[in-house]
Design an enzyme around this catalytic site. Structure first.
Site, PDB file in Angstrom:
ATOM      1  N   HIS A   1       1.676  -0.182   0.487  1.00  0.00           N
ATOM      2  CA  HIS A   1       1.172  -0.367   1.243  1.00  0.00           C
ATOM      3  C   HIS A   1       1.769  -1.445   2.400  1.00  0.00           C
ATOM      4  CE1 HIS A   1      -2.697   0.443  -0.376  1.00  0.00           C
ATOM      5  NE2 HIS A   1      -2.138  -0.700  -1.821  1.00  0.00           N
TER       6      HIS A   1
HETATM    7  C1  BDR Z   1      -2.818  -5.284   1.232  1.00  0.00           C
HETATM    8  O1  BDR Z   1      -3.776  -6.397   0.404  1.00  0.00           O
HETATM    9  C2  BDR Z   1      -2.931  -7.192  -0.095  1.00  0.00           C
HETATM   10  O2  BDR Z   1      -3.268  -7.200  -1.521  1.00  0.00           O
HETATM   11  C3  BDR Z   1      -0.952  -6.290  -0.347  1.00  0.00           C
HETATM   12  O3  BDR Z   1      -0.350  -7.168  -0.049  1.00  0.00           O
HETATM   13  C4  BDR Z   1      -1.247  -5.728   1.028  1.00  0.00           C
HETATM   14  O4  BDR Z   1      -0.889  -5.984   1.906  1.00  0.00           O
HETATM   15  C5  BDR Z   1      -3.045  -4.294   0.464  1.00  0.00           C
HETATM   16  O5  BDR Z   1      -4.603  -3.584   0.934  1.00  0.00           O
END
Ligand code: BDR
Ligand code: CA
Length: 326
Positions: A241
């Site tokens: 992500h």
């Molecule tokens: C996002 O949520 C967090 O858990 C991760 O760091 C990322 O930024 C993904 O949905």
């Protein structure tokens, strides 16, 4: 000339990858980092950031604690089942003595935007509370910022924290709505493309054997994160992500399909709360930018992030004094 970047993060495992990637990117210079609630409390996330920076001997970068609660409601306790109780997969990185600066994250962002008038780029990979607070304190902020890249949302795929909402947006929908409707150019990097970019076990092992302590720490932290993703992918690996948002912001990864379209965040209290409602009508024959739209939604990238990210993380050199990673 390197471009100045402010990073806003809730330092969990993938935020750590994004941080290491940014430190390894010659195109940009990290001029400040703000911490926000999300995967862990804002204070814990900042501790993680400070310790990772110490591993890279980059304690020169100012780090500020930001909001520990969303604009509406309270911090809900984070995501220990995803990122570990400490946010970095329960690995231990020795404390360094380095602390956060006195300003809060929104103040830091406002100051950096004045110091780098028109040139500052924002990369936000956590809930958007700090950015919304900065906008509230100075509505002129958008005019001083070159671009904003956000990891968040789900355009044409399900959410990851509710059926329709992605975690960063769901943790502060009001803040996200303020950020996507402000008059600055936003690139939204949603689950549509972050879940399509994956890091595998062989790469994680290479990180664990890397020269730079920060790369090794990321490899160790990913161990816990990989377990969480078995239910999603059927094998030990992880989505990318936050590093994908970082790589798109830097220019290391190019968006292939990324139309600029109207985007609104659902701030109602119903089942749609936190959804990023992207108006993608009329795109069947190919991407079409909608007139006046300021949010570009990245639906697909050119190539895969993992090889590019690995090249940069493995190229990081060990600083002279080795820090202590357990
Ligand atoms: C996002 O949520 C967090 O858990 C991760 O760091 C990322 O930024 C993904 O949905
Ligand atoms: Ca994050």
């Amino acid at each position: 000339m390197t471009r100045p970047v402010y990073l806003d993060c809730d330092t969990g495992v993938d935020d750590s990858m994004a941080l290491a990637y940014l430190l390894a990117s010659p195109e940009i210079e990290l001029v400040g980092i703000g911490g926000v609630h999300g995967n862990v409390s804002a204070a814990q996330g900042v501790q993680n950031t400070l310790r990772l920076l110490a591993l890279a001997e980059r304690t020169d970068i100012p780090v500020a604690v930001g909001a520990n609660d969303p604009l509406v409601g309270e911090f809900a306790g984070g995501a220990p089942h995803v990122h570990g109780a400490n946010g970095i997969g329960n690995i231990e990185i020795a404390e360094t003595g380095a602390g956060p600066i006195d300003e809060d994250a929104a103040e830091l962002l406002l100051r950096l935007a004045r110091e780098h008038e028109g040139a500052l780029e924002i990369i936000a990979v956590g809930p958007l509370t700090n950015l919304a607070l900065a906008l509230e304190r100075d509505p002129e902020l958008p005019g001083r910022v070159a671009q904003v890249t956000v990891m968040g949302g789900a355009a044409l795929v399900p959410g990851n924290i509710t059926p329709v909402a992605e975690a960063n947006i769901a943790h502060d929908p009001e803040a996200a709505q303020a950020v996507v409707t402000a008059s600055w150019p936003v690139t939204l990097v949603p689950l549509d493309t972050t879940l399509a970019n994956v890091l595998d076990e062989a790469d994680r092992e290479r990180l664990c054997a890397a020269e730079a302590p920060i790369a090794r720490a990321v490899g160790a932290a990913l161990d816990y994160y990989f377990d969480f993703y078995v239910a999603e992918y059927g094998r030990r690996c992880s989505a990318l992500h936050d590093p994908l948002a970082a790589a798109i912001a830097v220019g290391g990864m190019l968006p292939r399909t990324a139309p600029a379209v109207p985007v609104e965040v659902d701030v109602t209290d119903g089942p749609g709360r936190g959804q990023t409602v992207c108006d993608l009508r009329g795109q069947r024959l190919g991407p079409v930018d909608r007139e006046g739209a300021t949010v570009r939604v990245v639906l697909e990238t050119e190539g895969a992030l993992a090889p590019h990210m690995m090249e940069r993380l493995l190229a990081l050199r060990a600083p002279d004094a080795e820090a202590n990673v357990a």
